[in-house]
Scaffold this active site. Sequence first.
Site, PDB file in Angstrom:
ATOM      1  N   SER A  50       0.825  -1.211   0.000  1.00  0.00           N
ATOM      2  CA  SER A  50       0.000   0.000   0.000  1.00  0.00           C
ATOM      3  C   SER A  50       0.858   1.259   0.000  1.00  0.00           C
ATOM      4  O   SER A  50       1.739   1.419   0.845  1.00  0.00           O
ATOM      5  CB  SER A  50      -0.870   0.049   1.268  1.00  0.00           C
ATOM      6  OG  SER A  50      -1.815  -0.961   1.251  1.00  0.00           O
ATOM      7  N   HIS A  90      -3.090   0.946  -4.296  1.00  0.00           N
ATOM      8  CA  HIS A  90      -2.381  -0.043  -5.110  1.00  0.00           C
ATOM      9  C   HIS A  90      -2.621   0.283  -6.578  1.00  0.00           C
ATOM     10  O   HIS A  90      -3.632   0.879  -6.937  1.00  0.00           O
ATOM     11  CB  HIS A  90      -2.892  -1.463  -4.826  1.00  0.00           C
ATOM     12  CG  HIS A  90      -2.467  -1.996  -3.491  1.00  0.00           C
ATOM     13  ND1 HIS A  90      -1.495  -2.937  -3.338  1.00  0.00           N
ATOM     14  CD2 HIS A  90      -2.903  -1.688  -2.249  1.00  0.00           C
ATOM     15  CE1 HIS A  90      -1.337  -3.205  -2.059  1.00  0.00           C
ATOM     16  NE2 HIS A  90      -2.188  -2.465  -1.376  1.00  0.00           N
ATOM     17  N   HIS A  93      -5.328  -9.140  -1.416  1.00  0.00           N
ATOM     18  CA  HIS A  93      -5.321  -9.498   0.004  1.00  0.00           C
ATOM     19  C   HIS A  93      -6.413 -10.526   0.271  1.00  0.00           C
ATOM     20  O   HIS A  93      -7.465 -10.503  -0.367  1.00  0.00           O
ATOM     21  CB  HIS A  93      -5.617  -8.270   0.870  1.00  0.00           C
ATOM     22  CG  HIS A  93      -4.683  -7.127   0.632  1.00  0.00           C
ATOM     23  ND1 HIS A  93      -4.821  -6.266  -0.425  1.00  0.00           N
ATOM     24  CD2 HIS A  93      -3.601  -6.713   1.330  1.00  0.00           C
ATOM     25  CE1 HIS A  93      -3.856  -5.359  -0.373  1.00  0.00           C
ATOM     26  NE2 HIS A  93      -3.096  -5.607   0.674  1.00  0.00           N
ATOM     27  N   TYR A  95      -8.496 -10.478   2.556  1.00  0.00           N
ATOM     28  CA  TYR A  95      -9.750  -9.845   2.993  1.00  0.00           C
ATOM     29  C   TYR A  95     -10.598  -9.307   1.834  1.00  0.00           C
ATOM     30  O   TYR A  95     -11.751  -8.949   2.024  1.00  0.00           O
ATOM     31  CB  TYR A  95      -9.483  -8.716   4.013  1.00  0.00           C
ATOM     32  CG  TYR A  95      -8.652  -7.565   3.498  1.00  0.00           C
ATOM     33  CD1 TYR A  95      -9.158  -6.629   2.598  1.00  0.00           C
ATOM     34  CD2 TYR A  95      -7.350  -7.404   3.927  1.00  0.00           C
ATOM     35  CE1 TYR A  95      -8.393  -5.582   2.132  1.00  0.00           C
ATOM     36  CE2 TYR A  95      -6.571  -6.353   3.479  1.00  0.00           C
ATOM     37  CZ  TYR A  95      -7.106  -5.443   2.573  1.00  0.00           C
ATOM     38  OH  TYR A  95      -6.332  -4.412   2.116  1.00  0.00           O
ATOM     39  N   GLU A  96     -10.021  -9.266   0.620  1.00  0.00           N
ATOM     40  CA  GLU A  96     -10.822  -8.786  -0.514  1.00  0.00           C
ATOM     41  C   GLU A  96     -11.797  -9.845  -1.005  1.00  0.00           C
ATOM     42  O   GLU A  96     -12.879  -9.527  -1.470  1.00  0.00           O
ATOM     43  CB  GLU A  96      -9.906  -8.373  -1.661  1.00  0.00           C
ATOM     44  CG  GLU A  96      -9.089  -7.131  -1.354  1.00  0.00           C
ATOM     45  CD  GLU A  96      -8.086  -6.865  -2.454  1.00  0.00           C
ATOM     46  OE1 GLU A  96      -8.499  -6.413  -3.530  1.00  0.00           O
ATOM     47  OE2 GLU A  96      -6.884  -7.120  -2.227  1.00  0.00           O
ATOM     48  N   ALA A 134       2.910  -2.342   4.029  1.00  0.00           N
ATOM     49  CA  ALA A 134       2.784  -1.330   5.069  1.00  0.00           C
ATOM     50  C   ALA A 134       2.375  -2.072   6.335  1.00  0.00           C
ATOM     51  O   ALA A 134       1.584  -3.012   6.278  1.00  0.00           O
ATOM     52  CB  ALA A 134       1.728  -0.319   4.667  1.00  0.00           C
ATOM     53  N   MET A 159      -1.664  -6.957   7.055  1.00  0.00           N
ATOM     54  CA  MET A 159      -2.754  -7.763   6.495  1.00  0.00           C
ATOM     55  C   MET A 159      -2.356  -8.492   5.206  1.00  0.00           C
ATOM     56  O   MET A 159      -3.215  -8.815   4.391  1.00  0.00           O
ATOM     57  CB  MET A 159      -3.962  -6.864   6.221  1.00  0.00           C
ATOM     58  CG  MET A 159      -4.467  -6.115   7.438  1.00  0.00           C
ATOM     59  SD  MET A 159      -5.835  -5.030   7.011  1.00  0.00           S
ATOM     60  CE  MET A 159      -5.940  -4.016   8.498  1.00  0.00           C
ATOM     61  N   SER A 160      -1.067  -8.733   5.019  1.00  0.00           N
ATOM     62  CA  SER A 160      -0.654  -9.315   3.731  1.00  0.00           C
ATOM     63  C   SER A 160       0.601 -10.159   3.905  1.00  0.00           C
ATOM     64  O   SER A 160       0.945 -10.581   5.002  1.00  0.00           O
ATOM     65  CB  SER A 160      -0.382  -8.188   2.724  1.00  0.00           C
ATOM     66  OG  SER A 160       0.755  -7.454   3.111  1.00  0.00           O
ATOM     67  N   ASN A 190       2.597   3.228  11.189  1.00  0.00           N
ATOM     68  CA  ASN A 190       1.964   3.631  12.459  1.00  0.00           C
ATOM     69  C   ASN A 190       2.438   2.703  13.567  1.00  0.00           C
ATOM     70  O   ASN A 190       2.936   1.606  13.297  1.00  0.00           O
ATOM     71  CB  ASN A 190       0.429   3.531  12.351  1.00  0.00           C
ATOM     72  CG  ASN A 190      -0.023   2.150  11.918  1.00  0.00           C
ATOM     73  OD1 ASN A 190      -0.012   1.827  10.725  1.00  0.00           O
ATOM     74  ND2 ASN A 190      -0.404   1.328  12.873  1.00  0.00           N
ATOM     75  N   HIS A 244      -6.749   3.593   7.029  1.00  0.00           N
ATOM     76  CA  HIS A 244      -6.116   3.318   5.733  1.00  0.00           C
ATOM     77  C   HIS A 244      -5.602   4.623   5.112  1.00  0.00           C
ATOM     78  O   HIS A 244      -4.554   4.630   4.452  1.00  0.00           O
ATOM     79  CB  HIS A 244      -7.115   2.617   4.809  1.00  0.00           C
ATOM     80  CG  HIS A 244      -6.505   2.126   3.527  1.00  0.00           C
ATOM     81  ND1 HIS A 244      -5.412   1.273   3.495  1.00  0.00           N
ATOM     82  CD2 HIS A 244      -6.803   2.385   2.222  1.00  0.00           C
ATOM     83  CE1 HIS A 244      -5.084   1.026   2.232  1.00  0.00           C
ATOM     84  NE2 HIS A 244      -5.909   1.687   1.451  1.00  0.00           N
TER      85      HIS A 244
HETATM   86  N1  HPA Z   1      -2.320  -3.172  11.327  1.00  0.00           N
HETATM   87  C1  HPA Z   1      -2.540  -3.927  10.225  1.00  0.00           C
HETATM   88  N2  HPA Z   1      -2.182  -3.541   9.010  1.00  0.00           N
HETATM   89  C2  HPA Z   1      -1.551  -2.375   8.881  1.00  0.00           C
HETATM   90  C3  HPA Z   1      -1.287  -1.550   9.982  1.00  0.00           C
HETATM   91  C4  HPA Z   1      -1.683  -1.979  11.274  1.00  0.00           C
HETATM   92  O1  HPA Z   1      -1.484  -1.310  12.300  1.00  0.00           O
HETATM   93  N3  HPA Z   1      -0.660  -0.442   9.495  1.00  0.00           N
HETATM   94  C5  HPA Z   1      -0.539  -0.617   8.152  1.00  0.00           C
HETATM   95  N4  HPA Z   1      -1.087  -1.781   7.774  1.00  0.00           N
END
Ligand code: HPA
Length: 268
Positions: free
Chosen positions: A29, A59, A81, A83-84, A111, A206-207, A230, A242
């Site tokens: 991402s 993306h 992903h 989750y999609e 990310a 998440m990937s 983050n 996001h």
């Molecule tokens: N959690 C899950 N996926 C992420 C995060 C997070 O804190 N930051 C960027 N992608």
Amino acid sequence: MSKNADDLAALIRVRAGDAPVQMGLILGSGLGHLAGAVDGIAIPYSDLPGFPHAGVSGHNPHLVIGDLEGVRVAVFGGRAHYYESGNPAAMRLPLEVLRALGAKTLIATNAAGSLRPDIQPGDLMLLSDHINFSGLNPLIGEKTDARFVPMKDAHDPDLRAALKAAAATQGVPLPEGVYAWYSGPSFETPAEIRAIKILGGDAVGMSTVPEVILARFLGLKVTAISTITNMAAGLSDENISHEHTKAMAPVGAAKLELTLRALLRSMT
Ligand code: HPA
């Protein structure tokens, strides 16, 4: 390998040329900039039957094949992903195609949120290992014995050493850590982050884990780099979103690009 992967590789060679691909890169991402730096051609996923839709904002669902720092690369501008679609094997066909194009190595990027105070937003983290916190697996349903993939040293030690050396030449700190895969698309709760910390996770996202499993299944050398966008849930006052991920990813992306370019130069 499915016939479809060979067919797609043939189709791609008609457009991109016959030279074998040396390295595959999956861009996470907000990390799409690098695809634009490749001297080659960009093929929309929609031209590649069976490729996933990869519709997450931030993306760019194109496969870019060409030269970067003198190395022939295949850059996946978007990943699918879990989750999609609910399909943990959504990246299987793209990775089969990568192998059919000749690649032996894959570097995934993503990310992620950090659980470590010494790894802050804007920093990179090299994956030394991962935890499949989702319990899902892209090889469920695979019929052959090849499904029993060993996962010790799944994140290739030589490739990691080469990435660390490349980062050092650029003055980019590249600490290693363990990435935990959380299915998403909701972010984690603070309690889940505390659990992941106890389990040994250093970053969460998440990937990537399905792709690493699939890459090992296909015999590709693989590892991944997280750009930390983050601190994970409950570890700072900042709101996790996001939008924030997309805004923060470019900070780490500059360091990521320096590192990957240096790695590619070291391969020539
Ligand atoms: N959690 C899950 N996926 C992420 C995060 C997070 O804190 N930051 C960027 N992608």
